[in-house]
Enzyme design. Structure first.
Site, PDB file in Angstrom:
ATOM      1  N   TYR A   1      60.276 -27.645   6.353  1.00  0.00           N
ATOM      2  CA  TYR A   1      59.473 -26.446   6.061  1.00  0.00           C
ATOM      3  C   TYR A   1      58.143 -26.859   5.420  1.00  0.00           C
ATOM      4  CZ  TYR A   1      57.809 -22.156   3.918  1.00  0.00           C
ATOM      5  OH  TYR A   1      57.007 -21.095   3.534  1.00  0.00           O
TER       6      TYR A   1
ATOM      7  N   GLY B   1      53.007 -11.041  12.268  1.00  0.00           N
ATOM      8  CA  GLY B   1      54.374 -10.964  11.719  1.00  0.00           C
ATOM      9  C   GLY B   1      54.527  -9.808  10.757  1.00  0.00           C
TER      10      GLY B   1
ATOM     11  N   SER C   1      63.572 -16.187   0.889  1.00  0.00           N
ATOM     12  CA  SER C   1      63.246 -16.376  -0.538  1.00  0.00           C
ATOM     13  C   SER C   1      63.879 -15.300  -1.420  1.00  0.00           C
ATOM     14  CB  SER C   1      61.727 -16.417  -0.763  1.00  0.00           C
ATOM     15  OG  SER C   1      61.139 -15.166  -0.516  1.00  0.00           O
TER      16      SER C   1
ATOM     17  N   ALA D   1      52.559 -14.736   9.803  1.00  0.00           N
ATOM     18  CA  ALA D   1      53.784 -15.135  10.511  1.00  0.00           C
ATOM     19  C   ALA D   1      53.969 -16.645  10.536  1.00  0.00           C
ATOM     20  CB  ALA D   1      53.753 -14.605  11.943  1.00  0.00           C
TER      21      ALA D   1
ATOM     22  N   VAL E   1      58.336 -16.528  -3.478  1.00  0.00           N
ATOM     23  CA  VAL E   1      58.000 -15.102  -3.556  1.00  0.00           C
ATOM     24  C   VAL E   1      59.278 -14.293  -3.787  1.00  0.00           C
ATOM     25  CG1 VAL E   1      56.771 -13.211  -2.451  1.00  0.00           C
ATOM     26  CG2 VAL E   1      56.157 -15.574  -1.885  1.00  0.00           C
TER      27      VAL E   1
ATOM     28  N   PRO F   1      51.108 -19.428  -1.877  1.00  0.00           N
ATOM     29  CA  PRO F   1      52.017 -18.820  -2.855  1.00  0.00           C
ATOM     30  C   PRO F   1      53.196 -19.731  -3.186  1.00  0.00           C
ATOM     31  CG  PRO F   1      51.872 -17.516  -0.815  1.00  0.00           C
ATOM     32  CD  PRO F   1      51.273 -18.837  -0.533  1.00  0.00           C
TER      33      PRO F   1
ATOM     34  N   LYS G   1      54.340 -26.227   7.004  1.00  0.00           N
ATOM     35  CA  LYS G   1      53.278 -25.463   6.334  1.00  0.00           C
ATOM     36  C   LYS G   1      52.058 -26.343   6.062  1.00  0.00           C
ATOM     37  CE  LYS G   1      53.360 -21.706   5.403  1.00  0.00           C
ATOM     38  NZ  LYS G   1      53.017 -20.552   6.270  1.00  0.00           N
TER      39      LYS G   1
END
Ligand SMILES: NC(=O)c1ccc[n+]([C@@H]2O[C@H](COP(=O)([O-])OP(=O)(O)OC[C@H]3O[C@@H](n4cnc5c(N)ncnc54)[C@H](OP(=O)(O)O)[C@@H]3O)[C@@H](O)[C@H]2O)c1
Length: 329
Positions: free
Chosen positions: A168, A16, A210, A89, A198, A195, A172
């Site tokens: 989401y 990605g 984000s 990605a 961001v 993270p 993840k």
């Protein structure tokens, strides 16, 4: 960040490559002399990926490969010959856009995509893989003690995410678990980085999800904005953190990557101080939110990770919004 990692400098792959985080990662890698294979669903899409060709050293050392995360052959073609892989990605939806079929649009590319990338790494004999997970895979954990910072031992509760339709975070978390399961079975050397939100300047031409968060707090003077936790990290510090994990042989396991923990109200107050001329929220709603813990990045800092002052990031974010004309749209 040089040290014992210099022997790993050669060819690496970034999945990605044209995305927000990945573009900064590619930039750091190229500046350090790596040769980079980047994957993209449409390498010839100027709007999405045109910026990559303009990075320093890109003309000699960057090659883009057309592939989707669900295309095993395409992934293999990009990864073969690489010593290291950065799996970045994954679908990142804008929270204001409705996702009609989250299992297909989010969970499958994240989870099957991770499995496919790791499978291709194994086949190609890759030495080390850094998987970009998210603090979304640490933070949604109702069982975590309220008085304790969140560290790498905390995992997001998958069933809780399903019941609250937090797709989401679900995608993840399952994807990172899949990565660890694969590594345990295959022996592949992987490290994951988690993270927080961001922010920071964009290299790509259109705003990612984000990057829009702060913009929304500077437009429209909304009332009753939820005063939730807003843990954040500068995209440039994150990119360096990802490379640090690749280059340090002693890096093992999961790493939270978050520079500042503050609430939305505090963030807005800081922005208002620096940029008084914008329209900020006029009132906040206090919420007893599940994500009200602080994230602890001590493990990454102990490897030598450092980050910029918040004020510098916020100034650069606003300058970047102005340059991308985002206040007008
Ligand atoms: N931004 C944040 O606040 C944040 C926080 C924590 C973790 N992360 C993680 O960081 C990574 C990058 O996020 P980002 O903010 O840079 O998002 P982004 O700009 O939206 O980039 C996402 C990338 O994933 C690719 N992608 C999405 N679905 C794909 C699929 N089915 N097949 C192939 N490629 C696909 C996109 O490719 P196309 O260009 O082809 O669409 C794009 O390059 C993600 O893993 C995300 O979960 C981000």
């Amino acid at each position: 960040m040089e040290g014992n990692g210099s022997c790993k400098k050669k060819k690496v792959c970034v999945t990605g490559a044209g995305g927000y985080v990945a573009s900064w990662l590619v930039k750091v890698l190229l500046s350090k002399g790596y040769t980079v294979h980047g994957t993209a669903r449409d390498p010839w899409d100027e709007k999405k990926n045109g910026h990559l060709g303009k990075l320093e050293n890109a003309s000699e050392n960057l090659q883009l490969f057309k592939t989707d995360l669900l295309d095993c052959e395409g992934l293999s073609a990009a990864i073969v010959g690489c010593m290291g892989v950065f799996h970045v990605a994954s679908p990142v939806p804008d929270k204001n856009v409705h996702v009609a079929n989250p299992e297909v649009e989010l969970v499958e590319p994240a989870v099957t995509g991770t499995r496919n990338v790791l499978q291709a790494c194994l086949k190609a004999g890759v030495n080390k893989v850094v998987v970009v997970s998210s603090a979304a895979a640490n933070m949604v954990n109702p069982k975590w003690p309220m008085d304790q910072d969140i560290d790498e031992t905390s995992w997001t509760d998958i069933e809780y995410c399903r019941s609250t339709k937090n797709w989401y975070c679900l995608s993840k978390t399952i994807a990172e678990k899949e990565a660890w399961c694969h590594a345990k079975e295959s022996g592949l050397d992987i490290v994951t980085i988690c993270p927080s939100i961001v922010i920071g300047p964009m290299l790509q031409s259109t705003a990612n999800a984000s990057s829009l968060h702060i913009l929304r707090y500077m437009k429209g003077g909304r009332e009753g904005v939820e005063n939730i936790e807003f843990p954040l990290v500068d995209v440039r510090d994150l990119a360096k953190g990802i490379v640090l994990l690749y280059e340090k042989d002693e890096a093992k396991g999961r790493y939270i990557c978050s520079s500042f923990g503050l609430r939305v109200k505090e963030l807005v107050e800081k922005l208002q101080c620096l940029f008084p001329d914008y329209e900020y929220p006029t009132s906040f709603n206090e919420v007893q939110h599940i994500n009200s813990w602080k994230l602890n990045s001590q493990k990454l800092q102990s490897l030598g990770w450092v980050f910029k002052p918040l004020e510098e990031t916020l100034k650069d974010v606003v300058k970047d919004y102005e340059e991308h004309d985002l206040f007008a749209s």
